[in-house]
Scaffold this motif. Sequence first.
Motif, short mmCIF file in Angstrom:
data_model
loop_
_atom_site.label_atom_id
_atom_site.label_comp_id
_atom_site.label_asym_id
_atom_site.label_seq_id
_atom_site.Cartn_x
_atom_site.Cartn_y
_atom_site.Cartn_z
N ARG A 1 6.02 -6.10 -12.29
CA ARG A 1 4.78 -6.29 -13.07
C ARG A 1 5.10 -6.83 -14.22
O ARG A 1 5.72 -7.23 -15.12
CB ARG A 1 5.25 -4.68 -14.20
CG ARG A 1 4.29 -3.97 -15.42
CD ARG A 1 4.09 -3.35 -16.13
NE ARG A 1 5.37 -1.71 -15.50
CZ ARG A 1 5.14 -0.66 -15.76
NH1 ARG A 1 3.92 -0.21 -15.60
NH2 ARG A 1 5.74 0.01 -15.05
N ARG A 2 3.63 -7.61 -13.53
CA ARG A 2 3.06 -9.03 -14.31
C ARG A 2 2.45 -8.80 -15.18
O ARG A 2 1.57 -9.22 -14.80
CB ARG A 2 3.72 -10.13 -13.82
CG ARG A 2 4.47 -10.49 -13.33
CD ARG A 2 5.84 -10.47 -14.57
NE ARG A 2 7.24 -11.33 -13.39
CZ ARG A 2 8.39 -10.40 -13.77
NH1 ARG A 2 8.18 -8.96 -13.73
NH2 ARG A 2 9.80 -10.43 -12.70
N GLY B 1 -1.20 -7.10 -16.20
CA GLY B 1 -1.64 -5.66 -15.25
C GLY B 1 -1.75 -5.84 -13.80
O GLY B 1 -2.27 -5.43 -13.30
N LYS B 2 -0.69 -6.90 -13.21
CA LYS B 2 -0.92 -6.79 -12.01
C LYS B 2 1.01 -6.45 -11.55
O LYS B 2 2.11 -6.53 -12.41
CB LYS B 2 -0.74 -8.55 -11.30
CG LYS B 2 -2.27 -9.14 -11.78
CD LYS B 2 -1.99 -10.57 -11.29
CE LYS B 2 -3.38 -10.76 -11.37
NZ LYS B 2 -3.36 -12.01 -11.00
N PHE B 3 0.87 -5.89 -9.86
CA PHE B 3 2.38 -5.84 -9.99
C PHE B 3 2.36 -6.57 -8.40
O PHE B 3 1.55 -6.73 -7.51
CB PHE B 3 1.76 -4.42 -9.59
CG PHE B 3 1.63 -3.14 -10.60
CD1 PHE B 3 2.85 -2.97 -10.98
CD2 PHE B 3 0.30 -2.64 -10.74
CE1 PHE B 3 3.07 -1.62 -12.06
CE2 PHE B 3 0.37 -2.06 -12.13
CZ PHE B 3 1.34 -1.55 -13.41
N PHE B 4 4.01 -6.72 -8.19
CA PHE B 4 4.42 -7.39 -7.58
C PHE B 4 5.27 -6.75 -6.46
O PHE B 4 5.65 -5.90 -7.08
CB PHE B 4 4.51 -8.15 -7.32
CG PHE B 4 4.05 -9.60 -8.03
CD1 PHE B 4 2.55 -10.29 -7.18
CD2 PHE B 4 2.99 -9.59 -9.51
CE1 PHE B 4 1.78 -11.70 -8.02
CE2 PHE B 4 2.06 -10.44 -10.43
CZ PHE B 4 1.30 -11.37 -9.02
N THR C 1 4.93 -10.70 -3.25
CA THR C 1 3.66 -10.50 -2.86
C THR C 1 3.12 -8.92 -3.73
O THR C 1 3.51 -8.22 -3.70
CB THR C 1 3.84 -9.86 -1.79
OG1 THR C 1 3.83 -10.42 -0.46
CG2 THR C 1 1.90 -10.24 -0.87
N GLU C 2 1.91 -9.58 -4.11
CA GLU C 2 0.87 -9.07 -4.95
C GLU C 2 0.61 -7.56 -4.49
O GLU C 2 0.07 -7.60 -3.33
CB GLU C 2 -0.41 -10.22 -5.45
CG GLU C 2 -1.87 -8.87 -6.77
CD GLU C 2 -2.57 -9.76 -7.36
OE1 GLU C 2 -3.20 -8.92 -7.86
OE2 GLU C 2 -2.74 -10.57 -7.33
N ALA D 1 -2.55 -3.47 -4.56
CA ALA D 1 -3.44 -3.62 -5.70
C ALA D 1 -3.08 -1.52 -5.37
O ALA D 1 -2.46 -1.73 -4.13
CB ALA D 1 -4.41 -4.05 -4.61
N ASP E 1 -2.28 0.46 -1.60
CA ASP E 1 -2.03 -0.11 -0.60
C ASP E 1 -1.04 0.37 -0.19
O ASP E 1 0.02 0.98 -1.05
CB ASP E 1 -1.19 -1.88 -1.27
CG ASP E 1 -2.54 -2.97 -1.27
OD1 ASP E 1 -3.08 -2.72 -0.38
OD2 ASP E 1 -1.83 -3.34 -1.83
N ALA F 1 -1.85 3.26 -9.19
CA ALA F 1 -1.50 2.52 -10.84
C ALA F 1 -2.75 2.76 -11.39
O ALA F 1 -4.24 3.51 -10.62
CB ALA F 1 -1.52 0.97 -10.87
#
Length: 95
Positions: free
Chosen positions: A45-46, A48-51, A75-76, A78, A81, A94
Amino acid sequence: EFPLANGPETTIGRRDPVTGINPEIDLTPVDTQRSISRRHSKIYRRGGKFFVAEEIGTMNGTFLNGIRLETGVPTEMAPGDEVRCGLVQLVFRAD
């Protein structure tokens, strides 16, 4: 449903009481063919993004929307996915 850890990283894998490995997302109960490594992949978790990234030594691969991930390369993801660890298919959600 498997909630993410509260911190910046969540390990996906299977429990191993002998070595003391206890991933935050333990897929042992749904991995009837033992296709998942003990430390299979991680979700990061970086902001508001997730990888998602495959861990070193994973035998049966980590896939994002059907594409195999390169080991160690985040790899990001959404919402919606599909993440496959070995033979176990997951859908990322999410809030």
